[in-house]
Design a protein around this motif. Structure first.
Motif, short mmCIF file in Angstrom:
data_model
loop_
_atom_site.label_atom_id
_atom_site.label_comp_id
_atom_site.label_asym_id
_atom_site.label_seq_id
_atom_site.Cartn_x
_atom_site.Cartn_y
_atom_site.Cartn_z
N ALA A 113 1.00 -1.36 0.03
CA ALA A 113 -0.23 -0.53 0.16
C ALA A 113 0.90 1.39 -0.07
O ALA A 113 2.36 1.35 0.57
CB ALA A 113 -1.25 -0.18 0.93
N PHE A 127 -3.81 4.00 0.23
CA PHE A 127 -4.30 3.68 -0.94
C PHE A 127 -3.50 2.05 -1.91
O PHE A 127 -1.82 2.52 -1.21
CB PHE A 127 -4.80 4.62 -2.45
N THR A 129 -5.08 -0.89 -2.59
CA THR A 129 -5.76 -2.18 -2.26
C THR A 129 -6.24 -2.13 -2.41
O THR A 129 -7.16 -2.93 -2.09
CB THR A 129 -5.78 -2.02 -0.66
N ARG A 130 -7.32 -1.52 -3.73
CA ARG A 130 -8.50 -1.77 -4.19
C ARG A 130 -8.64 -1.59 -5.74
O ARG A 130 -7.86 -0.79 -6.43
CB ARG A 130 -9.68 -0.66 -3.68
N ARG A 131 -8.82 -2.72 -6.25
CA ARG A 131 -9.52 -2.50 -7.89
C ARG A 131 -8.60 -2.71 -8.12
O ARG A 131 -6.98 -3.32 -8.18
CB ARG A 131 -10.62 -2.25 -8.17
N GLU A 132 -8.75 -1.75 -9.64
CA GLU A 132 -7.91 -1.92 -10.87
C GLU A 132 -6.22 -1.75 -9.51
O GLU A 132 -5.02 -1.78 -10.47
CB GLU A 132 -7.43 -0.64 -11.70
N THR A 134 -4.70 -1.74 -6.93
CA THR A 134 -4.14 -2.71 -6.16
C THR A 134 -2.79 -3.59 -6.77
O THR A 134 -2.45 -3.34 -7.19
CB THR A 134 -5.11 -3.97 -5.75
N TYR A 162 -2.07 7.05 -9.75
CA TYR A 162 -3.18 7.55 -8.79
C TYR A 162 -3.65 9.30 -8.98
O TYR A 162 -2.61 9.76 -9.04
CB TYR A 162 -3.06 7.15 -7.42
N TRP A 168 -7.41 5.08 -8.85
CA TRP A 168 -6.72 4.95 -9.94
C TRP A 168 -7.67 5.51 -11.04
O TRP A 168 -8.08 6.20 -11.60
CB TRP A 168 -7.10 3.34 -10.16
#
Length: 382
Positions: A113, A127, A129-132, A134, A162, A168
Motif C-alpha cells: 500500500a 491506498f 489496495t482496491r480494484r484496478e 491494487t 493515481y 486509480w
C-alpha cells in the motif's frame, strides 16, 4: 572534489559552504540548540558553523498528523489500541517517499500500500489496495505538480498512476518490457516519466526508461556496464530544478546525469569508506537548490553534495535506539518544494523530516537566537 567527469560550471550554491563546515560536520555530525524550557532543536552542522538544516518532525503513526479526539469521542476499540504501542505503528516495510503541497506519500512493500500523511488536512489515509489500483510490490514513488501519484509496482512490472486521493487513473509501462522497475521520477507537468530498471545479476537489462504522458516509450537508455550511460543496478532517479536527470548507479558507486531526453552529461562518485564516497548507496533526491542527497546504508546516513559531486556535509548517524537524527536502515529520501527533506528508515519504521534553513534563519541560530517559526507547507490545490 570527488571524481567529477564532464562537469564544468555546474556547482552552484554549495561551494560557499566551505571546508570548515565539511570537516566539522564529518567529525561531529549534528548538535542541539537549547531553546530554553528544556526544549532542544537538532541542527546540522554543529557549531561553530552556521546551521543549514533543522530536525522538524517524524511520521510513524496516524497520530503524527491527525487531530486528537476528545476521550468521549473515542470508541472502546480506539481506547484499547492507545494502550498498545505496537498497534500504533503504521509501517511494515517502508521503501520510498514523495511529498508535495503538504501531503507525504510512503510506499510499503509488505503492506502492499501507499501511506499518506496529509499535514494540511490533519489526516492519515492509505491506498493501493482496491480494484484496478491494487499493488503487489510498491517501490518507487513520485508526484507531479497536478498532484497525480506515480507508483512503481515491481511485482506487476508497471507504474500505477493515481489521483491525489488514491483513486486509480491508468497504468504505464505494463506492455513495454519492464522486468525489474525500481526508482521513478516525473516532470512537473507529467509529460516525462523516468523509471530505473535494476536487472538481475545474469541479465543486461540495467537501464533507464523514459515514457511520455500517455505511457509510450520515448527511449530506453543503457545496459549493464561501466561506461557513460551504462548501469549496474540503477536503484533510483530524481530530477533537478532545471530538468536534469540524476540516476543513482548503485552498483557502479556513482551518480550519472542526463538531460531531459536522456543525453549523457556527467558522472561523479566512487566506491570507498571515506568522505564523499559510496559504500552501499540506496536512494537519492535533488532539492530546489540543485543539492544532491544520497542515502547510504553502510554509512547509515545521508550525504549532501552539490550538483558537481562536491561533498558538503553528512547528516544523521547510527542509533542504538530510535530518536531524532538516529537511523538504523535509511532506505529512501525525497525533497519537496518548501526545502524539507524526508528520510525513510526501513528498520525503525519511520520517516524523518528535516527542514533546510534560509540564510537568515541559519545566521540567527548561529548567533544563538531562535528564528521565527517556519512557514507551513503551501495550501493544497483541490
Amino acid at each position: 572534489m570527488i571524481g567529477v567527469s564532464g562537469v564544468h560550471g555546474m556547482a552552484r550554491t554549495g561551494r560557499r559552504w566551505g571546508a570548515a563546515l565539511l570537516l566539522l560536520a564529518a567529525l561531529v555530525g549534528c548538535a542541539t540548540l537549547d531553546e530554553g524550557g528544556g526544549r532542544e532543536t537538532l541542527i546540522w552542522p554543529p557549531p561553530p558553523d552556521q546551521p543549514r538544516y533543522v530536525w522538524e518532525a517524524v511520521f510513524q503513526t496516524a497520530k503524527d498528523v491527525e487531530i486528537p479526539k476528545e476521550d468521549k469521542e473515542k470508541s472502546a476499540l480506539e481506547k484499547a489500541l492507545e494502550n498498545n504501542s505496537e498497534a500504533k505503528k503504521i509501517f511494515k516495510k517502508p521503501v520510498r517517499v514523495a511529498s508535495i503541497n503538504g501531503r507525504t506519500f510512503v510506499t510499503d512493500s509488505m503492506s502492499k500500500a501507499v501511506h499518506v500523511f496529509d499535514a494540511q488536512r490533519r489526516r492519515y489515509y492509505r491506498f493501493g489496495t482496491r480494484r484496478e489500483g491494487t499493488l503487489e510490490q510498491p517501490l518507487g514513488i513520485a508526484v507531479d505538480h497536478q498532484g497525480q501519484v506515480y507508483v512503481v509496482d515491481a511485482g506487476r512490472k508497471r507504474v500505477v498512476v493515481y489521483d491525489p486521493l488514491g483513486l486509480w487513473i491508468r497504468f504505464i509501462g505494463d506492455k513495454s518490457g519492464l522486468e525489474r522497475p525500481g526508482g521513478i521520477a516525473v516532470t512537473p507537468h507529467g509529460d516525462r516519466i523516468y523509471v530505473t530498471e535494476n536487472g538481475r545479476i545474469d541479465t543486461e537489462q540495467h537501464a533507464l526508461w523514459i515514457f511520455d504522458k500517455e505511457g509510450r516509450v520515448v527511449r530506453k537508455i543503457g545496459h549493464r556496464g561501466t561506461g557513460d550511460g551504462e548501469f549496474n543496478y540503477p536503484t533510483d532517479v530524481a530530477l533537478g530544478p532545471d530538468g536534469r536527470v540524476f540516476v543513482l548507479d548503485a552498483g557502479n558507486f556513482r551518480v550519472q546525469i542526463f538531460d531531459r531526453e536522456g543525453k549523457f552529461l556527467a558522472k561523479w562518485g566512487k566506491v570507498g569508506r571515506g568522505l564523499g564516497q559510496f559504500a552501499r548507496p540506496r536512494a537519492l533526491t535533488v532539492d530546489r537548490d540543485s543539492h544532491v542527497y544520497v542515502v547510504d546504508g553502510s554509512f547509515v546516513n545521508v550525504q549532501v553534495f552539490n550538483d558537481a559531486g562536491q561533498l558538503l556535509m553528512p547528516m544523521g548517524e547510527r542509533g542504538q535506539v530510535d530518536g531524532p537524527g538516529q537511523f538504523s536502515s535509511p532506505f529512501g529520501i525525497a525533497a519537496d518544494e518548501t526545502g524539507r527533506i524526508y528520510i525513510v528508515d526501513q528498520w525503525l519504521g519511520k520517516v524523518e523530516v528535516l527542514r533546510k534553513l534560509s540564510e537568515e534563519e541559519g545566521q540567527a541560530m548561529q548567533a544563538g537566537k531562535r528564528p521565527d517559526k517556519a512557514a507551513p507547507p503551501p495550501e493544497q490545490k483541490p
